[in-house]
Design an enzyme around this catalytic site. Structure first.
Site, mmCIF file in Angstrom:
data_model
loop_
_atom_site.group_PDB
_atom_site.id
_atom_site.type_symbol
_atom_site.label_atom_id
_atom_site.label_comp_id
_atom_site.label_asym_id
_atom_site.label_seq_id
_atom_site.Cartn_x
_atom_site.Cartn_y
_atom_site.Cartn_z
ATOM 1 N N ALA A 171 0.883 -0.987 0.016
ATOM 2 C CA ALA A 171 0.084 0.053 -0.178
ATOM 3 C C ALA A 171 0.944 1.247 0.168
ATOM 4 O O ALA A 171 2.055 1.254 0.460
ATOM 5 C CB ALA A 171 -0.900 0.029 1.164
ATOM 6 N N GLY A 215 0.588 -5.119 0.583
ATOM 7 C CA GLY A 215 -0.633 -5.147 -0.302
ATOM 8 C C GLY A 215 -0.129 -5.793 -1.381
ATOM 9 O O GLY A 215 -1.299 -6.492 -2.199
ATOM 10 N N GLU A 220 -0.775 -9.315 -1.019
ATOM 11 C CA GLU A 220 -2.016 -9.547 -0.957
ATOM 12 C C GLU A 220 -2.684 -9.528 -2.296
ATOM 13 O O GLU A 220 -3.755 -10.228 -2.489
ATOM 14 C CB GLU A 220 -2.708 -8.626 -0.039
ATOM 15 C CG GLU A 220 -2.115 -8.698 1.357
ATOM 16 C CD GLU A 220 -2.544 -7.760 2.440
ATOM 17 O OE1 GLU A 220 -2.376 -6.416 2.043
ATOM 18 O OE2 GLU A 220 -3.266 -7.944 3.304
ATOM 19 N N GLU A 257 4.345 -5.467 7.115
ATOM 20 C CA GLU A 257 3.666 -4.357 7.815
ATOM 21 C C GLU A 257 4.014 -4.215 9.523
ATOM 22 O O GLU A 257 4.186 -3.114 9.684
ATOM 23 C CB GLU A 257 2.102 -4.684 7.962
ATOM 24 C CG GLU A 257 1.384 -4.567 6.504
ATOM 25 C CD GLU A 257 1.329 -5.538 5.590
ATOM 26 O OE1 GLU A 257 2.478 -6.702 5.611
ATOM 27 O OE2 GLU A 257 0.673 -5.744 4.453
HETATM 28 C C1 HXC Z 1 5.110 4.294 -1.129
HETATM 29 C C2 HXC Z 1 6.862 3.542 -1.764
HETATM 30 C C3 HXC Z 1 6.536 2.177 -1.185
HETATM 31 C C4 HXC Z 1 5.427 2.148 -0.674
HETATM 32 C C5 HXC Z 1 8.499 2.232 -2.249
HETATM 33 N N1 HXC Z 1 8.191 3.245 -2.368
HETATM 34 N N2 HXC Z 1 7.776 1.177 -1.533
HETATM 35 N N3 HXC Z 1 6.274 4.671 -1.769
HETATM 36 N N4 HXC Z 1 4.749 3.374 -0.413
HETATM 37 N N5 HXC Z 1 4.894 0.944 -0.162
HETATM 38 C C6 HXC Z 1 8.929 4.401 -3.118
HETATM 39 C C7 HXC Z 1 10.094 4.747 -2.262
HETATM 40 O O1 HXC Z 1 9.826 5.621 -1.289
HETATM 41 C C8 HXC Z 1 11.187 5.433 -3.112
HETATM 42 O O2 HXC Z 1 10.442 6.706 -3.604
HETATM 43 C C9 HXC Z 1 10.668 4.587 -4.685
HETATM 44 O O3 HXC Z 1 9.617 3.876 -4.272
HETATM 45 C C10 HXC Z 1 11.927 3.358 -4.896
HETATM 46 O O4 HXC Z 1 11.873 2.435 -3.599
HETATM 47 P P1 HXC Z 1 13.270 2.409 -2.892
HETATM 48 O O5 HXC Z 1 13.001 2.136 -1.342
HETATM 49 O O6 HXC Z 1 14.261 3.515 -3.070
HETATM 50 O O7 HXC Z 1 13.549 1.243 -3.707
HETATM 51 P P2 HXC Z 1 14.815 0.016 -2.744
HETATM 52 O O8 HXC Z 1 15.910 0.505 -2.297
HETATM 53 O O9 HXC Z 1 15.305 -0.599 -4.253
HETATM 54 O O10 HXC Z 1 13.883 -0.708 -1.953
HETATM 55 C C11 HXC Z 1 12.780 -1.547 -2.344
HETATM 56 C C12 HXC Z 1 11.919 -2.058 -1.210
HETATM 57 C C13 HXC Z 1 11.803 -0.717 -0.562
HETATM 58 C C14 HXC Z 1 12.530 -3.034 -0.289
HETATM 59 C C15 HXC Z 1 10.712 -2.750 -1.537
HETATM 60 O O11 HXC Z 1 11.128 0.261 -1.384
HETATM 61 C C16 HXC Z 1 10.243 -0.936 0.859
HETATM 62 O O12 HXC Z 1 10.719 -1.509 1.762
HETATM 63 N N6 HXC Z 1 9.349 -0.480 0.381
HETATM 64 C C17 HXC Z 1 8.222 -0.513 1.444
HETATM 65 C C18 HXC Z 1 7.823 -2.116 1.668
HETATM 66 C C19 HXC Z 1 6.616 -1.909 2.560
HETATM 67 O O13 HXC Z 1 6.694 -1.609 3.686
HETATM 68 N N7 HXC Z 1 5.276 -2.479 1.980
HETATM 69 C C20 HXC Z 1 4.170 -2.588 2.860
HETATM 70 C C21 HXC Z 1 3.266 -1.236 2.986
HETATM 71 S S1 HXC Z 1 2.066 -1.624 4.316
HETATM 72 P P3 HXC Z 1 11.687 8.056 -3.947
HETATM 73 O O14 HXC Z 1 10.785 9.103 -4.044
HETATM 74 O O15 HXC Z 1 12.591 7.749 -2.537
HETATM 75 O O16 HXC Z 1 12.247 7.699 -5.069
HETATM 76 C C22 HXC Z 1 1.035 -2.279 3.286
HETATM 77 C C23 HXC Z 1 -0.416 -2.503 4.004
HETATM 78 C C24 HXC Z 1 -1.578 -3.084 3.095
HETATM 79 O O17 HXC Z 1 1.298 -2.803 2.224
HETATM 80 C C25 HXC Z 1 -2.759 -2.930 3.586
HETATM 81 C C26 HXC Z 1 -3.353 -1.673 3.626
HETATM 82 C C27 HXC Z 1 -4.747 -1.383 4.369
#
Ligand code: HXC
Length: 254
Positions: free
Chosen positions: A64, A109, A112, A132
């Site tokens: 998400a 997500g 999911e 998460e």
């Molecule tokens: C918003 C995101 C994002 C996310 C990545 N980006 N994931 N933005 N939401 N979930 C953005 C980063 O901020 C970054 O933007 C760009 O995408 C590239 O990501 P990087 O982190 O620079 O890439 P990398 O170093 O290769 O790392 C990849 C990654 C990491 C390991 C996947 O991005 C990461 O850990 N992302 C978050 C994963 C996460 O926690 N997902 C769960 C979310 S909660 P900029 O502007 O800096 O270039 C969820 C809840 C669902 O999903 C239910 C809801 C009701």
């Protein structure tokens, strides 16, 4: 069809949905759910017999959209969760199969979303996870329910409590992934498998998905009943042609 978050293309009887926010690793925001709903609405009026979902860039979807979620109140977060749950449920209930072609990160997500699909074909570089808890959150688009169904309690809690990402191989060992391919062969493999499904009887494919999906939330006797009824129905539908074609040593004309 092109929107801010998705690209949709029809190829004969297949519909290909590509998540299209590569700059943010296809993070799922409210607009994504609105756009996906629009595609499902259109497909209800003019169906395809299989859907393939994939991501553009290096991610399937990294979860998400954290930037959008960070500003939400408790009520808005609950609504976001409910909205996502209902759209993913609609995808799971889609009458024909949905294949996830997982090209890269399928996290939170994103994992999911691929679990709401029927079959997962993964690139060897794909990573799966529910991180998460690392954000002080829990899943909200169905993983607490679907992950258990896919991998069992132990593996689900292993992933959900640690927030650890797992490789495509590990995901396959757990039963989450059905096939792994070289990255450059992912879409070819997904289309090939879609082609195999398309040679099966269309009604049989619909019915077997219906029985399996409905039985997951019903009792064993109700599941058996549904199975027998749908099995019987095919004897007034394409089953007669399928069996006849076998006996006549020819391909069935569906
Ligand atoms: C918003 C995101 C994002 C996310 C990545 N980006 N994931 N933005 N939401 N979930 C953005 C980063 O901020 C970054 O933007 C760009 O995408 C590239 O990501 P990087 O982190 O620079 O890439 P990398 O170093 O290769 O790392 C990849 C990654 C990491 C390991 C996947 O991005 C990461 O850990 N992302 C978050 C994963 C996460 O926690 N997902 C769960 C979310 S909660 P900029 O502007 O800096 O270039 C969820 C809840 C669902 O999903 C239910 C809801 C009701």
């Amino acid at each position: 069809m092109q929107s801010d978050t998705l690209h949709f293309e029809r190829q004969d009887e297949k519909g290909i949905i590509t998540l299209n926010r590569p700059d943010v690793l296809n993070a799922l925001n409210n607009q994504f759910f609105t756009d996906l709903t629009g595609i499902l609405d259109a497909l209800e009026k003019d169906p395809v017999r299989i859907i393939i979902i994939t991501g553009s860039g290096k991610a399937f979807a990294a979860g998400a959209d954290i930037a959008e979620m960070a500003g939400m109140t408790r009520v808005q977060a609950r609504e976001f969760s409910r909205h996502g749950q209902s759209v993913f449920q609609r995808l799971e209930d889609w009458e024909y199969p949905v294949i996830a072609a997982v090209n890269g990160y399928a996290l939170g997500g994103g994992c999911e979303l691929c679990m709401a699909c029927d079959i997962r074909i993964a690139s060897a570089v794909a990573k799966f996870g529910q991180p998460e808890a690392k954000l002080g959150l829990i899943p909200g688009f169905g993983a607490t329910q679907r992950l258990v169904q896919h991998v069992g309690f132990g593996n689900a809690l292993y992933m959900l409590t640690s927030g650890r990402n797992i490789s495509a191989e590990e995901a396959q060992r757990m039963g989450l992934v059905q096939e792994i391919t070289e990255p450059d062969q992912l879409m070819e493999r997904a289309h090939k498998f879609a082609g195999e499904i398309l040679t099966s009887g269309p009604e049989a494919v619909k019915k077997v998905k219906l029985v399996i999906r409905k039985s997951a939330s019903s009792s064993l006797p109700a599941g058996y009943e549904l199975e027998s009824n749908q099995f019987g129905a095919l004897f007034e539908e394409e089953g007669t042609e399928g069996m006849k074609a076998f006996l006549e040593k020819r391909k069935p004309a569906w």
